[in-house]
Scaffold this motif. Structure first.
Motif, short mmCIF file in Angstrom:
data_model
loop_
_atom_site.label_atom_id
_atom_site.label_comp_id
_atom_site.label_asym_id
_atom_site.label_seq_id
_atom_site.Cartn_x
_atom_site.Cartn_y
_atom_site.Cartn_z
N LYS A 71 0.82 -1.22 0.00
CA LYS A 71 0.00 0.00 0.00
C LYS A 71 0.85 1.27 0.00
O LYS A 71 0.62 2.16 -0.79
N LYS A 72 1.79 1.38 0.92
CA LYS A 72 2.72 2.50 0.95
C LYS A 72 3.99 1.95 1.58
O LYS A 72 3.97 1.49 2.72
N ASP A 73 5.09 1.97 0.83
CA ASP A 73 6.30 1.36 1.37
C ASP A 73 7.02 2.31 2.33
O ASP A 73 6.60 3.44 2.56
N GLY A 74 8.10 1.81 2.90
CA GLY A 74 8.84 2.58 3.89
C GLY A 74 9.40 3.88 3.35
O GLY A 74 9.40 4.90 4.05
N ARG A 75 9.85 3.88 2.12
CA ARG A 75 10.41 5.10 1.53
C ARG A 75 9.35 6.20 1.46
O ARG A 75 9.59 7.34 1.82
N LYS A 89 9.83 15.26 14.19
CA LYS A 89 10.74 15.01 15.32
C LYS A 89 10.79 13.54 15.74
O LYS A 89 11.69 13.15 16.48
N ILE A 90 9.87 12.72 15.28
CA ILE A 90 9.82 11.32 15.71
C ILE A 90 10.97 10.55 15.04
O ILE A 90 11.07 10.53 13.81
N PRO A 91 11.82 9.91 15.83
CA PRO A 91 12.89 9.11 15.24
C PRO A 91 12.33 7.93 14.44
O PRO A 91 11.38 7.28 14.87
N ILE A 92 12.95 7.68 13.29
CA ILE A 92 12.56 6.58 12.41
C ILE A 92 13.73 5.63 12.26
O ILE A 92 14.82 6.04 11.82
N ILE A 93 13.48 4.38 12.60
CA ILE A 93 14.48 3.34 12.41
C ILE A 93 13.93 2.35 11.39
O ILE A 93 12.84 1.80 11.58
N SER A 96 14.90 -3.72 8.06
CA SER A 96 14.55 -4.34 6.78
C SER A 96 15.43 -5.54 6.48
O SER A 96 16.56 -5.62 6.96
N THR A 97 14.92 -6.45 5.68
CA THR A 97 15.74 -7.56 5.20
C THR A 97 16.74 -7.07 4.16
O THR A 97 17.73 -7.74 3.90
N SER A 98 16.51 -5.91 3.60
CA SER A 98 17.40 -5.36 2.58
C SER A 98 18.72 -4.90 3.21
O SER A 98 18.75 -4.37 4.32
N ASN A 99 19.78 -5.09 2.47
CA ASN A 99 21.05 -4.47 2.81
C ASN A 99 21.64 -3.83 1.56
O ASN A 99 22.84 -3.61 1.47
N ALA A 100 20.76 -3.54 0.61
CA ALA A 100 21.17 -2.92 -0.65
C ALA A 100 21.66 -1.50 -0.39
O ALA A 100 20.94 -0.70 0.23
N PRO A 101 22.86 -1.17 -0.84
CA PRO A 101 23.39 0.18 -0.62
C PRO A 101 22.44 1.30 -1.06
O PRO A 101 22.34 2.33 -0.39
N ASN A 102 21.73 1.08 -2.17
CA ASN A 102 20.81 2.12 -2.65
C ASN A 102 19.63 2.31 -1.69
O ASN A 102 19.21 3.44 -1.45
N ASP A 103 19.10 1.22 -1.13
CA ASP A 103 18.02 1.34 -0.15
C ASP A 103 18.49 2.12 1.08
O ASP A 103 17.78 2.99 1.58
N ILE A 104 19.67 1.80 1.55
CA ILE A 104 20.23 2.47 2.73
C ILE A 104 20.41 3.95 2.44
O ILE A 104 19.98 4.81 3.22
N LYS A 105 21.01 4.26 1.30
CA LYS A 105 21.26 5.66 0.90
C LYS A 105 19.96 6.45 0.82
O LYS A 105 19.84 7.55 1.36
N ILE A 106 18.97 5.88 0.15
CA ILE A 106 17.68 6.57 -0.03
C ILE A 106 17.01 6.82 1.32
O ILE A 106 16.49 7.92 1.58
N CYS A 107 17.02 5.84 2.19
CA CYS A 107 16.38 6.02 3.50
C CYS A 107 17.02 7.14 4.30
O CYS A 107 16.32 7.97 4.90
N TYR A 108 18.34 7.20 4.30
CA TYR A 108 19.01 8.29 5.02
C TYR A 108 18.74 9.63 4.34
O TYR A 108 18.52 10.64 5.02
N GLU A 109 18.74 9.66 3.02
CA GLU A 109 18.45 10.91 2.31
C GLU A 109 17.04 11.41 2.62
O GLU A 109 16.80 12.61 2.68
N LEU A 110 16.10 10.47 2.79
CA LEU A 110 14.72 10.85 3.10
C LEU A 110 14.53 11.29 4.55
O LEU A 110 13.53 11.90 4.88
N GLY A 111 15.48 10.93 5.41
CA GLY A 111 15.40 11.38 6.79
C GLY A 111 15.31 10.30 7.85
O GLY A 111 15.02 10.59 9.01
#
Length: 143
Positions: A71-75, A89-93, A96-111
């Protein structure tokens, strides 16, 4: 520790069960609230639909979310949370089963505040939750 809930978004019923068991194993007494996808996550955070009662469904102290949800993914969810002033202000952790560098990069870029690859064993998950407990509820100061 405050008794403000931890909001956990994960579409996998087995993962939700294991996460709950790991929190119990670690002695974390904060209430856990589970939602099954990013759409339900946003309904909870914005007190919409079944989550309209702000007393029963207060803003969480922390969001733990899977990346690949229906329905709506984590990104998309991270982007929406960080684009909403009262939720920023809510911390987001991301857990994920993913360890793909692009997934990691995108998540940090999104906040996202942290990205953790789900361990493959229950013992590994317990160790991960112990680390979360130590950092987020003993070392870090939450708003």
């Amino acid at each position: 520790m405050k008794k403000i809930p931890i909001l956990i978004a994960d579409d996998d019923e087995d993962d939700r069960f294991l996460i709950k068991a790991a929190f119990e194993e670690c002695g974390i007494e904060m209430p856990l609230v589970f939602v099954q996808d990013g759409l339900e996550l946003m309904q909870y955070l914005k007190n919409q639909g079944e989550y309209a009662n702000t007393i029963m469904y207060p803003l969480p102290s922390l969001i733990l979310m899977d990346l690949n949800m229906p329905k709506k993914d984590g990104r998309e969810s991270i982007h929406e949370i960080r684009s909403t002033a009262f939720l920023r202000k809510i911390p987001i952790i991301v857990l994920s089963t993913s360890n793909a560098p692009n997934d990691i990069k995108i998540c940090y870029e999104l906040g996202a505040n942290s990205f953790i690859t789900k361990p493959s064993s229950f013992e590994g998950l317990v160790d991960t939750i112990k680390g979360l407990k130590k950092f987020w509820f003993e070392i870090a100061i939450l708003p």
